[in-house]
Design a protein around this motif. Structure first.
Motif, mmCIF file in Angstrom:
data_model
loop_
_atom_site.group_PDB
_atom_site.id
_atom_site.type_symbol
_atom_site.label_atom_id
_atom_site.label_comp_id
_atom_site.label_asym_id
_atom_site.label_seq_id
_atom_site.Cartn_x
_atom_site.Cartn_y
_atom_site.Cartn_z
ATOM 1 N N GLU A 169 -14.277 -31.638 43.226
ATOM 2 C CA GLU A 169 -13.289 -30.931 42.415
ATOM 3 C C GLU A 169 -13.987 -30.127 41.322
ATOM 4 O OE1 GLU A 169 -9.992 -30.603 42.760
ATOM 5 O OE2 GLU A 169 -10.250 -31.623 44.685
ATOM 6 N N PRO A 170 -13.490 -28.933 41.015
ATOM 7 C CA PRO A 170 -14.137 -28.126 39.971
ATOM 8 C C PRO A 170 -13.993 -28.789 38.609
ATOM 9 C CG PRO A 170 -12.058 -27.135 40.630
ATOM 10 C CD PRO A 170 -12.306 -28.257 41.580
ATOM 11 N N PRO A 171 -15.057 -28.849 37.832
ATOM 12 C CA PRO A 171 -14.969 -29.437 36.497
ATOM 13 C C PRO A 171 -14.212 -28.521 35.540
ATOM 14 C CG PRO A 171 -17.140 -28.507 36.834
ATOM 15 C CD PRO A 171 -16.412 -28.368 38.137
ATOM 16 N N ALA A 172 -13.687 -29.113 34.494
ATOM 17 C CA ALA A 172 -12.988 -28.322 33.478
ATOM 18 C C ALA A 172 -14.011 -27.551 32.648
ATOM 19 C CB ALA A 172 -12.160 -29.245 32.587
ATOM 20 N N TYR A 173 -13.557 -26.445 32.105
ATOM 21 C CA TYR A 173 -14.414 -25.672 31.206
ATOM 22 C C TYR A 173 -14.460 -26.375 29.850
ATOM 23 C CZ TYR A 173 -14.243 -21.784 34.562
ATOM 24 O OH TYR A 173 -14.362 -20.990 35.673
ATOM 25 N N PRO A 174 -15.626 -26.351 29.179
ATOM 26 C CA PRO A 174 -16.921 -25.809 29.607
ATOM 27 C C PRO A 174 -17.607 -26.727 30.614
ATOM 28 C CG PRO A 174 -17.140 -26.803 27.438
ATOM 29 C CD PRO A 174 -15.684 -26.880 27.792
ATOM 30 N N CYS A 175 -18.152 -26.134 31.684
ATOM 31 C CA CYS A 175 -18.755 -26.900 32.776
ATOM 32 C C CYS A 175 -20.186 -27.307 32.412
ATOM 33 C CB CYS A 175 -18.783 -26.073 34.043
ATOM 34 S SG CYS A 175 -17.214 -25.304 34.455
ATOM 35 N N PRO A 176 -20.596 -28.487 32.844
ATOM 36 C CA PRO A 176 -22.003 -28.869 32.633
ATOM 37 C C PRO A 176 -22.926 -28.140 33.606
ATOM 38 C CG PRO A 176 -20.833 -30.584 33.817
ATOM 39 C CD PRO A 176 -19.796 -29.566 33.439
ATOM 40 N N HIS A 177 -24.150 -27.913 33.192
ATOM 41 C CA HIS A 177 -25.150 -27.303 34.054
ATOM 42 C C HIS A 177 -25.400 -28.175 35.277
ATOM 43 C CE1 HIS A 177 -26.470 -23.944 31.494
ATOM 44 N NE2 HIS A 177 -26.265 -24.755 30.475
ATOM 45 N N LEU A 178 -25.666 -27.532 36.393
ATOM 46 C CA LEU A 178 -26.004 -28.259 37.610
ATOM 47 C C LEU A 178 -27.428 -28.781 37.491
ATOM 48 C CD1 LEU A 178 -24.767 -28.853 40.456
ATOM 49 C CD2 LEU A 178 -26.080 -26.907 41.284
ATOM 50 N N THR A 179 -27.584 -30.070 37.708
ATOM 51 C CA THR A 179 -28.915 -30.682 37.603
ATOM 52 C C THR A 179 -29.492 -31.031 38.966
ATOM 53 O OG1 THR A 179 -27.888 -32.859 37.311
ATOM 54 C CG2 THR A 179 -28.442 -31.626 35.318
ATOM 55 N N ASN A 180 -28.636 -31.290 39.952
ATOM 56 C CA ASN A 180 -29.098 -31.647 41.290
ATOM 57 C C ASN A 180 -29.153 -30.393 42.158
ATOM 58 O OD1 ASN A 180 -29.764 -32.909 43.669
ATOM 59 N ND2 ASN A 180 -27.708 -33.712 44.053
ATOM 60 N N PHE A 181 -30.275 -29.695 42.114
ATOM 61 C CA PHE A 181 -30.410 -28.464 42.891
ATOM 62 C C PHE A 181 -30.605 -28.742 44.375
ATOM 63 C CE2 PHE A 181 -29.977 -26.249 39.199
ATOM 64 C CZ PHE A 181 -30.393 -24.934 39.217
ATOM 65 N N VAL A 182 -30.819 -29.995 44.752
ATOM 66 C CA VAL A 182 -30.912 -30.333 46.168
ATOM 67 C C VAL A 182 -29.580 -30.060 46.862
ATOM 68 C CG1 VAL A 182 -31.372 -32.204 47.806
ATOM 69 C CG2 VAL A 182 -32.707 -32.029 45.703
ATOM 70 N N ALA A 183 -28.481 -30.157 46.123
ATOM 71 C CA ALA A 183 -27.160 -29.893 46.701
ATOM 72 C C ALA A 183 -27.010 -28.442 47.142
ATOM 73 C CB ALA A 183 -26.075 -30.243 45.680
#
Length: 231
Positions: free
Chosen positions: A78-92
């Protein structure tokens, strides 16, 4: 048929004869077949050798370029609410990397502030298909309107569309309340890129309106950490 059409058709037939005579591997022969349907629709215009070769199956020793893409996820978080956290798992992002999405450096409004963004150039066969793809993504009833998220840049040519995705007001992951905001790639960008890719594959590539990639992705465009790009 006018002289111009006869010359154009004769040139297409010569190219198709060349591809069939030399048994050119995919994608060259397939591209010719899709680009010059007039010659295929008139088999009597092909040479006897071309008709004989085209009726035979490709021998096992023939080298055929084939890229096996991993499947895109059927369900997305599900899309996170704004403000969104930075993506940390770039493997995804691996399924997107395999489809030539890349993580590139992107500048904020201030030129000396470098961040990262997701980007890909899509190639379509005709101008009207480019407009249709653009409308399906960016239109009032398009993917962006449903996701309530949009690219930060769209580059448009006659038969190509390049989307650049990042979230302008993102926050560091696992940050304290009211953290400082900075641009970057978030889960909303990954969702939007996946939905755009699914639309392109299902509606445009399968129908011949879009050209799928047959080149292996460049490992340099697949960082496991965003600091590798902005450093």
């Amino acid at each position: 048929m006018c002289n111009h059409e006869r010359r154009h058709l004769r040139t297409n037939c010569d190219r198709m004869n060349f591809a069939l005579r030399h048994r050119l591997p995919f994608p060259f022969g397939r591209v010719l077949a899709s680009r010059y349907p007039r010659s295929l629709g008139r088999p009597h215009l092909l040479s006897a050798e071309a008709r004989r070769v085209s009726s035979q199956s490709i021998p096992e020793s023939t080298h055929v370029v084939s890229i096996s893409f991993p499947p895109l996820p059927d369900t997305l978080p599900e899309p996170p609410a704004y403000p969104c956290p930075h993506l940390t798992n770039f493997v995804a992002l691996n399924p997107l990397y395999q489809r030539h999405w890349r993580v590139c450096a992107s500048y904020n409004n201030v030129r000396d502030v470098k961040t990262v963004a997701l980007e890909k150039k899509f190639t379509l066969t005709k101008y009207r298909h480019t407009l249709e793809f653009f409308n399906d993504v960016m239109g009032l009833q398009g993917i962006c309107a449903k996701e309530k998220h949009h690219p930060i840049g769209v580059r448009f040519t006659f038969t190509t569309l390049t989307f650049t995705l990042k979230t302008s007001n993102a926050v560091p992951a696992h940050s304290p309340p009211d953290p400082p905001r900075s641009p970057g790639i978030t889960l909303r960008d990954m969702r939007l890129a996946t939905l755009i890719e699914k639309l392109f594959e299902d509606k445009f590539v399968l129908s011949g309106k879009g050209l799928g990639s047959t080149d292996a992705p460049d490992a340099r465009d697949q960082p496991s950490d965003p600091t590798d790009v902005v450093s």
